[in-house]
Scaffold this active site. Structure first.
Site, PDB file in Angstrom:
ATOM      1  CG  HIS A  72      -1.881   0.977   1.410  1.00  0.00           C
ATOM      2  ND1 HIS A  72      -1.710   2.105   2.173  1.00  0.00           N
ATOM      3  CD2 HIS A  72      -3.119   1.057   0.877  1.00  0.00           C
ATOM      4  CE1 HIS A  72      -2.812   2.838   2.106  1.00  0.00           C
ATOM      5  NE2 HIS A  72      -3.677   2.229   1.336  1.00  0.00           N
ATOM      6  CG  HIS A 193     -10.279   0.950   3.380  1.00  0.00           C
ATOM      7  ND1 HIS A 193      -9.308   0.007   3.668  1.00  0.00           N
ATOM      8  CD2 HIS A 193     -10.172   1.892   4.350  1.00  0.00           C
ATOM      9  CE1 HIS A 193      -8.634   0.380   4.748  1.00  0.00           C
ATOM     10  NE2 HIS A 193      -9.150   1.529   5.187  1.00  0.00           N
ATOM     11  CG  HIS A 290     -34.684 -18.197  22.567  1.00  0.00           C
ATOM     12  ND1 HIS A 290     -33.989 -17.440  21.667  1.00  0.00           N
ATOM     13  CD2 HIS A 290     -35.759 -17.457  22.938  1.00  0.00           C
ATOM     14  CE1 HIS A 290     -34.622 -16.284  21.501  1.00  0.00           C
ATOM     15  NE2 HIS A 290     -35.693 -16.268  22.262  1.00  0.00           N
TER      16      HIS A 290
HETATM   17  C1  HCA Z   1      -5.363   5.817   5.971  1.00  0.00           C
HETATM   18  C2  HCA Z   1      -5.467   5.298   4.573  1.00  0.00           C
HETATM   19  C3  HCA Z   1      -6.571   4.335   4.339  1.00  0.00           C
HETATM   20  C4  HCA Z   1      -6.417   3.888   2.902  1.00  0.00           C
HETATM   21  C5  HCA Z   1      -7.511   3.019   2.374  1.00  0.00           C
HETATM   22  C6  HCA Z   1      -7.224   2.395   1.054  1.00  0.00           C
HETATM   23  C7  HCA Z   1      -7.952   5.000   4.545  1.00  0.00           C
HETATM   24  O1  HCA Z   1      -5.984   6.804   6.272  1.00  0.00           O
HETATM   25  O2  HCA Z   1      -4.613   5.228   6.765  1.00  0.00           O
HETATM   26  O3  HCA Z   1      -6.158   2.621   0.484  1.00  0.00           O
HETATM   27  O4  HCA Z   1      -8.073   1.643   0.588  1.00  0.00           O
HETATM   28  O5  HCA Z   1      -8.687   4.582   5.433  1.00  0.00           O
HETATM   29  O6  HCA Z   1      -8.213   5.950   3.813  1.00  0.00           O
HETATM   30  O7  HCA Z   1      -6.484   3.238   5.218  1.00  0.00           O
HETATM   31 CU    CU Z   2      -8.093   2.830   6.460  1.00  0.00          CU
END
Ligand code: HCA
Ligand code: CU
Length: 380
Positions: A72, A193, A290
């Site tokens: 990443h 995410h 239950h």
């Molecule tokens: C952070 C970055 C990240 C990146 C998520 C991703 C977020 O703030 O540490 O690259 O999919 O939450 O934005 O984890």
């Molecule tokens: Cu994150």
């Protein structure tokens, strides 16, 4: 919804958890366990973070795992150059796009972001690696800016674009709307995410899949910045109900508990009591009503089958809420035999004591045993 890929980020987002310190050996153990479990991708901390992070990344790439290894990195040529040398299969590239991050973090405008993104993506692709491009704080970014940026990176052949709820502000409907809109704009895969600040990380991941997302980021027990992200186990609890065949055939679900225990120990936390699947009471049934139904047919009060995860259900019988069906089962487990009327009588005794104080299994068992003994001492 039924075919989704997991990008397991315990070794990246999870390293951002307050208590996390993973030495090389621990990282390797976790990576091997996740690989055996069946995750599609394992995401690692950027090699630009520290010298040891770079070495650990190389070491994990050399394990020859089935899962693809990602690292990443910031959207920056220096980071990308360092990362492609580690042996990873792909890079997850990220940059902040909300005005908060543009003004208070990196200070770059959208034109600069787009130009750099394209340069970084083309470079990674020229090295034959997979590349994802994501914004940070996507839900507080300007929608028009975001979509035009994603359209531009889709055109140069990015493998995935990413939506990140960095601050955990998004609601499931907002997620659905944004992913749906994006689905109409790009033809590449969509990764998502979700942080869990407002308790929506699993629901948001689910809505993203419903709207056409293809990849979900998780971490074991949800560990990450602040209170973390979508937990691996919680997501699978949701998805095994939605897509049972796919989930059961793809993942070694009976390994979930040992993986959670491994990570919990590494970061010195306990699995929460109410954790999906593995919380200590996740398959405990207490009320008499239950218990009776569960003993007849477990599906009455269980949407998940503990056996799918190598776990067992527990019918609680040592409480004032118990009923004679639960006690009857316990009598059988203790190898004793009683008529139904006798079981009802001993159930009343258990309830009487449980009205006075909390009772343990041992207390209830000894009530059952001494009642049973009394039956044989004075036969009618
Ligand atoms: C952070 C970055 C990240 C990146 C998520 C991703 C977020 O703030 O540490 O690259 O999919 O939450 O934005 O984890
Ligand atoms: Cu994150």
């Amino acid at each position: 919804v039924d075919k989704f890929k997991i990008i397991e980020s315990t070794l990246r987002e999870g390293e951002q958890f307050a208590n996390a310190y993973f030495d090389t050996e621990t990282k390797i153990k976790i990576a091997k366990a996740l690989d055996a479990f069946g995750v599609d991708y394992i995401e690692l901390t950027s090699p630009a973070a520290s010298e040891q992070s770079r070495k650990d990344c190389e070491a994990i790439c050399k394990l020859g795992l089935k899962a693809k290894i990602l690292t990443h990195v910031r959207c920056d040529m220096r980071d990308a150059r360092l990362a492609v040398e580690t042996g990873v299969d792909g890079l997850d590239v990220v940059i902040g796009t909300s005005s908060f991050l543009r003004e208070h973090s990196h200070g770059k405008d959208m034109a600069y972001i787009e130009k750099t993104a394209i340069e970084v993506i083309e470079y990674i692709k020229s090295k034959g690696l997979e590349v994802r491009f994501s914004s940070e704080d996507s839900f507080r970014s300007d929608l028009v800016d975001l979509l035009s940026l994603y359209r531009a990176v889709d055109k140069v052949g990015v493998n995935r674009v990413g939506i990140a709820d960095t601050v955990g502000c998004a609601s499931p409907r907002q997620v659905y709307d944004l992913v749906r809109t994006l689905r109409g704009v790009v033809s590449c895969d969509i990764e998502t995410h979700f942080h869990n600040d407002t308790g929506c990380s699993i629901a948001n991941a689910y809505c993203a899949l419903e709207a056409g997302a293809t990849h979900i980021d998780t971490s074991v027990l949800g560990i990450g910045e602040r209170n973390g992200i979508t937990p691996l186990g919680g997501l699978l609890a949701r998805m095994v109900v939605t897509a049972p065949e796919y989930v059961k055939s793809k993942y070694k679900l009976h390994m979930l508990k040992e993986i959670e225990d491994l990570v919990a120990e590494a970061v010195e936390v306990n699995t929460p009591f109410n954790n999906p699947i593995t919380g200590f009471c996740a398959f405990t049934h207490k009320a008499g009503i239950h218990a009776k139904a569960i003993l007849n047919n477990p599906s009455t009060y269980e949407i998940l089958n503990p056996a799918d995860f190598g776990l067992t259900r527990y019918v609680h019988f040592a409480s004032r809420l118990t009923g004679w069906n639960a006690v009857k089962t316990r009598v059988g487990q203790l190898g004793l035999s009683m008529t139904d009327d006798q079981v009802k009588e001993v159930t009343a005794k258990i309830k009487t004591l449980a009205d006075v104080r909390p009772i343990a299994i041992d207390d209830a068992d000894s009530i059952i045993r001494s009642f049973h003994l009394s039956l044989h001492e004075q036969p009618d």
